[in-house]
Design an enzyme around this catalytic site. Structure first.
Site, mmCIF file in Angstrom:
data_model
loop_
_atom_site.group_PDB
_atom_site.id
_atom_site.type_symbol
_atom_site.label_atom_id
_atom_site.label_comp_id
_atom_site.label_asym_id
_atom_site.label_seq_id
_atom_site.Cartn_x
_atom_site.Cartn_y
_atom_site.Cartn_z
ATOM 1 N N HIS A 160 -37.774 56.972 -34.151
ATOM 2 C CA HIS A 160 -38.181 55.828 -33.318
ATOM 3 C C HIS A 160 -39.152 55.005 -34.146
ATOM 4 O O HIS A 160 -40.227 55.504 -34.502
ATOM 5 C CB HIS A 160 -38.866 56.310 -32.038
ATOM 6 C CG HIS A 160 -37.998 57.218 -31.221
ATOM 7 N ND1 HIS A 160 -37.244 56.772 -30.157
ATOM 8 C CD2 HIS A 160 -37.740 58.556 -31.325
ATOM 9 C CE1 HIS A 160 -36.576 57.787 -29.632
ATOM 10 N NE2 HIS A 160 -36.860 58.885 -30.316
ATOM 11 N N GLU B 160 -33.546 67.831 -24.553
ATOM 12 C CA GLU B 160 -34.862 68.004 -25.199
ATOM 13 C C GLU B 160 -35.730 68.743 -24.176
ATOM 14 O O GLU B 160 -36.109 69.898 -24.392
ATOM 15 C CB GLU B 160 -35.465 66.640 -25.559
ATOM 16 C CG GLU B 160 -36.867 66.709 -26.161
ATOM 17 C CD GLU B 160 -37.505 65.323 -26.375
ATOM 18 O OE1 GLU B 160 -37.055 64.355 -25.723
ATOM 19 O OE2 GLU B 160 -38.483 65.235 -27.164
ATOM 20 N N ASP C 86 -38.303 62.058 -35.596
ATOM 21 C CA ASP C 86 -38.567 61.580 -34.232
ATOM 22 C C ASP C 86 -39.677 60.524 -34.213
ATOM 23 O O ASP C 86 -39.387 59.330 -34.271
ATOM 24 C CB ASP C 86 -38.898 62.760 -33.310
ATOM 25 C CG ASP C 86 -38.562 62.510 -31.842
ATOM 26 O OD1 ASP C 86 -37.979 61.454 -31.538
ATOM 27 O OD2 ASP C 86 -38.878 63.374 -31.003
HETATM 28 N N1 ADE Z 1 -39.166 58.110 -27.328
HETATM 29 C C1 ADE Z 1 -39.811 58.351 -28.474
HETATM 30 N N2 ADE Z 1 -39.725 59.651 -28.795
HETATM 31 C C2 ADE Z 1 -39.006 60.257 -27.822
HETATM 32 C C3 ADE Z 1 -38.570 61.577 -27.587
HETATM 33 N N3 ADE Z 1 -38.868 62.583 -28.404
HETATM 34 N N4 ADE Z 1 -37.862 61.829 -26.472
HETATM 35 C C4 ADE Z 1 -37.580 60.836 -25.635
HETATM 36 N N5 ADE Z 1 -37.941 59.581 -25.809
HETATM 37 C C5 ADE Z 1 -38.667 59.284 -26.892
HETATM 38 ZN ZN ZN Z 2 -36.455 60.888 -30.012
#
Ligand code: ADE
Ligand code: ZN
EC number: 3.5.4.2
Length: 338
Positions: free
Chosen positions: A19, A200, A278
């Site tokens: 991200h 997740e 991430d």
């Molecule tokens: N936005 C940024 N990181 C994230 C993650 N690990 N899970 C969900 N949304 C996110």
């Molecule tokens: Zn993510």
């Protein structure tokens, strides 16, 4: 003799789960706050870092969205993306597929084009100056209504030449993929691949929904698939890539520590597991750090580490020619390693 961690860190690789807003280091956060006259609720950089102790995904997202408030101009988005690309280059990232969250910015009055111009300009510069290939993935925020995602897709239509795919992120629990079935159907008609965060924090059923309802080509995270053996078998059979983020999973308490992480088990079950960072500014490590930490905590073989890098090229949206070039770099690296 190169240590296993150094071998892992130096592998040529693709990053597929990143991200861009999650690469905002506290130093840059303060610099941009000064540049834009934004007041931060922290005294200094150390106070920001001290706040990065998370209970779960939501406690992280609250800080992540607050941090993004310093991003206002195309130059800000450029500088953010460029800083990431320099780090990625040092980690031997040959190709990166990054997420951006337009709603985080358009909801604050920042035009969609400002965000895109800044990020895309830096990605092009990275391709020219650092030789890093890229794809750009627009993520819809799942804690907001599907109608807001539809409006974001409308805003993206004039810029489709710079958008390579669509994704789904933010708070997972209580926001199943099925909530976004219609907007994803429309996104797919635009001829772009789609991905989604699933499994997740959310249950394995969310992974199945992402596959069957959203028709994703990769699952972001997906580590909770182990709770459903039939799903694990399906993911292996379909070679459905999982973009796993080990340090993130520990920071957000998906696993108590790295030694308890299931990524090597999943790899040995035949899944197309990849390693990614991430939100590296928040989770204490870029992709090279994630590879090195896995090497140290899970003691994979060199062949398994090489497989993880190869999986990243298998799962990336590369042309056959680009993929062959990346795989040659991997073969050359492996042959030269002592
Ligand atoms: N936005 C940024 N990181 C994230 C993650 N690990 N899970 C969900 N949304 C996110
Ligand atoms: Zn993510």
């Amino acid at each position: 003799m190169t240590s296993l961690a150094d071998y892992a860190r130096g592998l040529p690789k693709a990053e597929l789960h990143l991200h861009i807003e999650g690469t905002l280091e506290p130093e840059l956060m303060f610099a941009l706050a000064r540049r834009n006259g934004v007041t931060l609720p922290y005294a200094d950089v150390e106070a920001v870092r001290a706040a990065y102790r998370f209970e779960d995904l939501q406690s992280f997202l609250d800080l992540y969205y607050a941090g993004a408030s310093v991003l206002r101009t195309a130059a800000d988005f450029h500088d953010l993306t460029w800083a990431y690309l320099e780090r990625a280059h040092a980690d031997r990232v040959l190709h990166t597929e990054i997420f951006f969250d337009p709603q985080t910015h358009t909801d604050r009055g920042i035009p969609f084009a400002t965000v895109l111009d800044g990020i895309h300009g830096a990605l092009e510069r990275g391709r020219r100056e650092l030789g890093i290939g890229y794809r750009l993935i627009l993520c819809f925020l799942r804690h907001l209504p599907e109608a807001a995602a539809e409006a974001t897709l409308d805003a993206a239509l004039p810029h489709l030449d710079r958008i390579d795919g669509f994704g789904l992120d933010s708070s997972e629990r209580g926001h199943p993929p099925s909530k976004f079935a219609r907007v994803f159907a429309r996104a797919r008609t635009l001829g772009r691949p789609v991905v989604a965060h699933a499994g997740e924090e959310g249950p394995p059923a969310y992974i199945t929904e992402a596959l069957d309802l959203l028709k994703v080509v990769r699952i972001d995270h997906g580590v909770r698939c182990v709770e459903d053996p039939a799903l694990v078998a399906r993911l292996a059979r379909e070679r459905m890539p999982l973009t796993v983020c080990p340090l993130s999973n520990v920071k957000l308490r998906v696993f108590p520590d790295l030694a308890a992480h299931n990524l090597l088990t999943l790899l040995r079950d035949g899944l197309c597991v990849t390693i990614n960072s991430d939100d590296p500014a928040y989770f204490g490590g870029y992709v090279g750090d994630n590879f090195a930490a896995v090497a140290e905590a899970l003691a994979p073989s060199r062949a398994e580490l090489r497989q993880l890098a190869d999986n990243s090229f298998e799962a990336a949206w590369l042309t056959a020619e680009e993929r062959a070039r990346c795989r040659q770099a991997l073969a050359d690296y492996d042959a030269a390693a002592t």
